[in-house]
Design a protein around this motif. Structure first.
Motif, PDB file in Angstrom:
ATOM      1  N   VAL A 131       0.819  -1.213   0.000  1.00 39.88           N
ATOM      2  CA  VAL A 131       0.000   0.000   0.000  1.00 39.88           C
ATOM      3  C   VAL A 131       0.853   1.263   0.000  1.00 39.88           C
ATOM      4  O   VAL A 131       0.700   2.123  -0.874  1.00 39.88           O
ATOM      5  CB  VAL A 131      -0.987  -0.010   1.184  1.00 39.88           C
ATOM      6  N   PRO A 132       1.780   1.422   0.979  1.00 43.66           N
ATOM      7  CA  PRO A 132       2.613   2.640   0.927  1.00 43.66           C
ATOM      8  C   PRO A 132       3.465   2.723  -0.333  1.00 43.66           C
ATOM      9  O   PRO A 132       3.734   3.821  -0.819  1.00 43.66           O
ATOM     10  CB  PRO A 132       3.476   2.542   2.189  1.00 43.66           C
ATOM     11  N   SER A 133       3.873   1.578  -0.873  1.00 43.42           N
ATOM     12  CA  SER A 133       4.675   1.617  -2.106  1.00 43.42           C
ATOM     13  C   SER A 133       3.868   2.198  -3.257  1.00 43.42           C
ATOM     14  O   SER A 133       4.370   3.025  -4.030  1.00 43.42           O
ATOM     15  CB  SER A 133       5.150   0.208  -2.470  1.00 43.42           C
ATOM     16  N   ALA A 134       2.611   1.781  -3.382  1.00 45.16           N
ATOM     17  CA  ALA A 134       1.767   2.310  -4.451  1.00 45.16           C
ATOM     18  C   ALA A 134       1.564   3.811  -4.299  1.00 45.16           C
ATOM     19  O   ALA A 134       1.589   4.562  -5.284  1.00 45.16           O
ATOM     20  CB  ALA A 134       0.422   1.591  -4.446  1.00 45.16           C
ATOM     21  N   ILE A 135       1.386   4.266  -3.046  1.00 41.54           N
ATOM     22  CA  ILE A 135       1.194   5.702  -2.795  1.00 41.54           C
ATOM     23  C   ILE A 135       2.447   6.483  -3.147  1.00 41.54           C
ATOM     24  O   ILE A 135       2.401   7.506  -3.842  1.00 41.54           O
ATOM     25  CB  ILE A 135       0.812   5.936  -1.323  1.00 41.54           C
ATOM     26  N   LEU A 136       3.596   5.995  -2.676  1.00 37.97           N
ATOM     27  CA  LEU A 136       4.847   6.731  -2.863  1.00 37.97           C
ATOM     28  C   LEU A 136       5.305   6.721  -4.320  1.00 37.97           C
ATOM     29  O   LEU A 136       5.853   7.716  -4.796  1.00 37.97           O
ATOM     30  CB  LEU A 136       5.931   6.131  -1.958  1.00 37.97           C
ATOM     31  N   VAL A 137       5.101   5.601  -5.011  1.00 37.66           N
ATOM     32  CA  VAL A 137       5.506   5.536  -6.419  1.00 37.66           C
ATOM     33  C   VAL A 137       4.667   6.494  -7.258  1.00 37.66           C
ATOM     34  O   VAL A 137       5.162   7.107  -8.213  1.00 37.66           O
ATOM     35  CB  VAL A 137       5.407   4.089  -6.944  1.00 37.66           C
ATOM     36  N   GLU A 138       3.393   6.651  -6.912  1.00 35.82           N
ATOM     37  CA  GLU A 138       2.555   7.627  -7.610  1.00 35.82           C
ATOM     38  C   GLU A 138       2.960   9.047  -7.258  1.00 35.82           C
ATOM     39  O   GLU A 138       2.877   9.958  -8.077  1.00 35.82           O
ATOM     40  CB  GLU A 138       1.081   7.405  -7.256  1.00 35.82           C
ATOM     41  N   ARG A 139       3.407   9.259  -6.027  1.00 33.17           N
ATOM     42  CA  ARG A 139       3.747  10.606  -5.575  1.00 33.17           C
ATOM     43  C   ARG A 139       5.084  11.068  -6.129  1.00 33.17           C
ATOM     44  O   ARG A 139       5.225  12.204  -6.583  1.00 33.17           O
ATOM     45  CB  ARG A 139       3.776  10.650  -4.042  1.00 33.17           C
ATOM     46  N   HIS A 140       6.086  10.208  -6.104  1.00 28.03           N
ATOM     47  CA  HIS A 140       7.444  10.615  -6.465  1.00 28.03           C
ATOM     48  C   HIS A 140       7.890  10.142  -7.839  1.00 28.03           C
ATOM     49  O   HIS A 140       8.963  10.527  -8.296  1.00 28.03           O
ATOM     50  CB  HIS A 140       8.442  10.093  -5.418  1.00 28.03           C
ATOM     51  N   GLY A 141       7.111   9.289  -8.498  1.00 19.21           N
ATOM     52  CA  GLY A 141       7.526   8.736  -9.775  1.00 19.21           C
ATOM     53  C   GLY A 141       8.125   7.360  -9.624  1.00 19.21           C
ATOM     54  O   GLY A 141       8.345   6.862  -8.512  1.00 19.21           O
ATOM     55  N   ARG A 142       8.411   6.727 -10.762  1.00 18.87           N
ATOM     56  CA  ARG A 142       8.903   5.344 -10.747  1.00 18.87           C
ATOM     57  C   ARG A 142      10.402   5.242 -10.453  1.00 18.87           C
ATOM     58  O   ARG A 142      10.852   4.405  -9.680  1.00 18.87           O
ATOM     59  CB  ARG A 142       8.647   4.673 -12.099  1.00 18.87           C
ATOM     60  N   LYS A 143      11.179   6.114 -11.070  1.00 19.09           N
ATOM     61  CA  LYS A 143      12.633   5.980 -11.009  1.00 19.09           C
ATOM     62  C   LYS A 143      13.209   6.008  -9.599  1.00 19.09           C
ATOM     63  O   LYS A 143      14.110   5.217  -9.290  1.00 19.09           O
ATOM     64  CB  LYS A 143      13.293   7.052 -11.882  1.00 19.09           C
ATOM     65  N   PRO A 144      12.771   6.924  -8.701  1.00 19.76           N
ATOM     66  CA  PRO A 144      13.381   6.932  -7.367  1.00 19.76           C
ATOM     67  C   PRO A 144      13.332   5.583  -6.667  1.00 19.76           C
ATOM     68  O   PRO A 144      14.266   5.210  -5.950  1.00 19.76           O
ATOM     69  CB  PRO A 144      12.557   7.988  -6.619  1.00 19.76           C
ATOM     70  N   VAL A 148      -1.045  16.093   0.973  1.00 21.90           N
ATOM     71  CA  VAL A 148      -1.748  14.838   1.220  1.00 21.90           C
ATOM     72  C   VAL A 148      -1.006  14.057   2.291  1.00 21.90           C
ATOM     73  O   VAL A 148       0.132  13.649   2.084  1.00 21.90           O
ATOM     74  CB  VAL A 148      -1.847  14.010  -0.080  1.00 21.90           C
ATOM     75  N   SER A 149      -1.622  13.871   3.450  1.00 17.09           N
ATOM     76  CA  SER A 149      -0.983  13.147   4.538  1.00 17.09           C
ATOM     77  C   SER A 149      -1.071  11.646   4.278  1.00 17.09           C
ATOM     78  O   SER A 149      -1.918  11.173   3.524  1.00 17.09           O
ATOM     79  CB  SER A 149      -1.649  13.485   5.869  1.00 17.09           C
ATOM     80  N   ILE A 150      -0.184  10.909   4.940  1.00 18.56           N
ATOM     81  CA  ILE A 150      -0.185   9.459   4.786  1.00 18.56           C
ATOM     82  C   ILE A 150      -1.510   8.844   5.257  1.00 18.56           C
ATOM     83  O   ILE A 150      -2.066   7.975   4.574  1.00 18.56           O
ATOM     84  CB  ILE A 150       1.008   8.836   5.539  1.00 18.56           C
ATOM     85  N   PRO A 151      -2.085   9.280   6.414  1.00 16.48           N
ATOM     86  CA  PRO A 151      -3.385   8.714   6.799  1.00 16.48           C
ATOM     87  C   PRO A 151      -4.468   8.942   5.750  1.00 16.48           C
ATOM     88  O   PRO A 151      -5.266   8.041   5.462  1.00 16.48           O
ATOM     89  CB  PRO A 151      -3.715   9.442   8.115  1.00 16.48           C
ATOM     90  N   ASN A 152      -4.490  10.159   5.175  1.00 16.51           N
ATOM     91  CA  ASN A 152      -5.474  10.425   4.127  1.00 16.51           C
ATOM     92  C   ASN A 152      -5.208   9.577   2.890  1.00 16.51           C
ATOM     93  O   ASN A 152      -6.142   9.130   2.215  1.00 16.51           O
ATOM     94  CB  ASN A 152      -5.466  11.908   3.753  1.00 16.51           C
ATOM     95  N   ALA A 153      -3.908   9.381   2.591  1.00 13.28           N
ATOM     96  CA  ALA A 153      -3.557   8.559   1.436  1.00 13.28           C
ATOM     97  C   ALA A 153      -3.988   7.112   1.648  1.00 13.28           C
ATOM     98  O   ALA A 153      -4.478   6.454   0.732  1.00 13.28           O
ATOM     99  CB  ALA A 153      -2.050   8.636   1.179  1.00 13.28           C
ATOM    100  N   VAL A 154      -3.795   6.605   2.886  1.00 12.26           N
ATOM    101  CA  VAL A 154      -4.224   5.236   3.184  1.00 12.26           C
ATOM    102  C   VAL A 154      -5.742   5.123   3.086  1.00 12.26           C
ATOM    103  O   VAL A 154      -6.285   4.133   2.563  1.00 12.26           O
ATOM    104  CB  VAL A 154      -3.735   4.811   4.586  1.00 12.26           C
ATOM    105  N   LYS A 155      -6.451   6.142   3.594  1.00 11.88           N
ATOM    106  CA  LYS A 155      -7.911   6.146   3.489  1.00 11.88           C
ATOM    107  C   LYS A 155      -8.353   6.151   2.032  1.00 11.88           C
ATOM    108  O   LYS A 155      -9.273   5.414   1.639  1.00 11.88           O
ATOM    109  CB  LYS A 155      -8.474   7.368   4.218  1.00 11.88           C
ATOM    110  N   ASP A 156      -7.655   6.972   1.236  1.00  9.62           N
ATOM    111  CA  ASP A 156      -7.978   7.022  -0.184  1.00  9.62           C
ATOM    112  C   ASP A 156      -7.688   5.690  -0.863  1.00  9.62           C
ATOM    113  O   ASP A 156      -8.445   5.231  -1.729  1.00  9.62           O
ATOM    114  CB  ASP A 156      -7.174   8.144  -0.857  1.00  9.62           C
ATOM    115  N   THR A 157      -6.595   5.054  -0.446  1.00  7.78           N
ATOM    116  CA  THR A 157      -6.249   3.744  -0.997  1.00  7.78           C
ATOM    117  C   THR A 157      -7.318   2.706  -0.663  1.00  7.78           C
ATOM    118  O   THR A 157      -7.710   1.899  -1.513  1.00  7.78           O
ATOM    119  CB  THR A 157      -4.889   3.277  -0.453  1.00  7.78           C
ATOM    120  N   THR A 158      -7.791   2.728   0.586  1.00  5.87           N
ATOM    121  CA  THR A 158      -8.843   1.795   0.987  1.00  5.87           C
ATOM    122  C   THR A 158     -10.094   1.984   0.139  1.00  5.87           C
ATOM    123  O   THR A 158     -10.726   1.007  -0.295  1.00  5.87           O
ATOM    124  CB  THR A 158      -9.180   1.989   2.476  1.00  5.87           C
TER     125      THR A 158
END
Length: 407
Positions: A13-26, A176-186
């Motif tokens: 879950v956090p990987s999907a959020i972070l990859v969308e936020r920062h891009g694929r390459k990092p 976008v906070s991590i809790p909100n991102a997790v809620k959005d992911t759910t």
């Protein structure tokens, strides 16, 4: 072993959020450093607790790496070429599975276990440096992302390198906070599971990974090294009492078949349809899993597993490998086709999470069932029957959806 699967599942879950936020390459770069750190730590571990922590670090790194690499391939493909584009990625994985044990055995005999861990860790660091200079960002322009928003980047650097419009996107992203991102992911996962086209693919992937963990990783090694029942005669899976080298030959044969069949599997999936490829792969895999104990009951001929006199065993394992290749390629391609670009990362994360859950449940259930019935071969055949039932269900579900769509 479970610590790796658990941390990988939690990291999806956090990987999907972070990859969308920062891009694929990092995450194609930094996740390799995390995996390398975990592997080096395994070489220094002195007890099971330290080893488990290192395995969890590796699991988190692999979660980010697989998410970023899968999305990179998805960004670079179209629905008409997606399976063929994914097949080299799966082929590379299969090649590593084939070559890795052989190289690892040689290095352990030559340098020792600890130095082998350090050598493998160094290879991940080299791969990270290669990705840093040789890989381009594939996330499409105009989406919400900014390459200079990682936690260690200073605000001054961001100010100097971003335009006014990009800075606006960056501020929206950081707000976008991590809790909100997790809620959005759910919420996104709930919508995805409610999709009648996505849900069967996710469920089928869970059954596949459950069968993979149960049959290929848990029961097959026991069967090959003599873990069957004590009964004798044709039809009794007594085990083959293979050495570690001979068992390595079995897995190498399967991996080589996966490498060779990957291009064919990708073309079949693109031409015949992903759902048809999943049904074909599930049928081949389930029948092969159920047949292996029967083949083992007659023993092997000659000193080597790879002797052509053992063609029934080699043919069965080849069908198993082809089925697994079709499933590994078609699942990701199918779910990528069913969602739009903005939901693709979460759809793939959901798919991988279902696989991780199946992985954990499959290994545990396989061990319990083998102990209950007292026969490893029978437990493997039961697993093949369950997977064949899941494949049949998916086939009817897919056919019904296609018929409804044509109407």
């Amino acid at each position: 072993v479970s610590s790796f699967a658990l941390s990988k599942m939690l990291g999806n879950v956090p990987s999907a959020i972070l990859v969308e936020r920062h891009g694929r390459k990092p995450y194609l770069v930094h996740s390799l450093w995390a995996v390398g750190l975990g592997v080096a730590g395994m070489g220094l571990a002195t007890d099971w607790m330290q080893l488990s922590v290192c395995r969890m670090i590796i699991g988190l790194g692999v979660a980010s790496l697989t998410t970023a690499s899968t999305l990179t391939v998805a960004d670079s493909s179209t629905p008409l070429s997606r399976a063929r584009t994914f097949s080299p990625l799966m082929g590379a994985f299969a090649a590593g599975m084939a070559i890795g044990p052989a190289i690892g055995g040689i290095l352990c005999d030559t340098w020792g276990i600890q130095n082998t861990f350090f050598a493998v860790s160094s290879s991940y660091c080299v791969a990270s440096i290669w990705n840093h200079f040789g890989v381009n960002e594939t996330k499409r322009h105009g989406e919400l992302w900014e390459k200079k928003t990682l936690p260690w980047h200073s605000p001054d650097t961001n100010e100097a390198l971003t335009s006014l419009s990009e800075r606006s996107n960056n501020e929206n992203t950081e707000s976008v906070s991590i809790p909100n991102a997790v809620k959005d992911t759910t919420e996104q996962w709930t919508r995805l599971l409610a999709d009648k086209h996505v849900r069967p693919i996710v469920i089928m992937n869970g059954f596949y990974m459950s069968t993979f963990a149960a049959a290929q990783l848990t029961l097959l090694p026991l069967l090959l090294t003599g873990g069957g029942t004590t009964a004798t005669g044709a039809g009794a899976a007594t085990g083959l009492a293979l050495s570690a080298t001979a068992m390595g030959q079995v897995y190498m044969w399967m991996s080589i078949n996966q490498v060779l069949s990957n291009p064919i599997a990708g073309q079949l999936a693109d031409r015949s349809g992903k759902s048809a490829a999943i049904v074909a792969g599930g049928t081949l895999t389930s029948l092969a899993v159920a047949s292996v104990p029967l083949v083992c009951s007659y023993g092997l001929i000659g000193d080597s597993v790879l002797d052509w006199a053992n063609w029934p065993m080699l043919a069965t394992l080849s069908f198993w490998s082809l089925g697994g290749t079709l499933l590994a390629t078609a699942h990701v391609a199918a779910v990528s086709d069913e969602v739009n670009d903005s939901s693709r990362s979460q759809a793939i994360a959901l798919l991988r999470t279902s696989g991780d859950v199946g992985y954990l449940c499959g290994a545990a259930c396989a061990g319990i069932s083998a102990d209950l019935v007292g026969d490893v071969g029978l437990a493997m055949q039961a697993g093949g029957a369950v997977f064949l039932g899941a494949t049949t269900w998916f086939g009817f579900k897919s056919a019904a959806l296609n018929k409804l769509y044509k109407r």
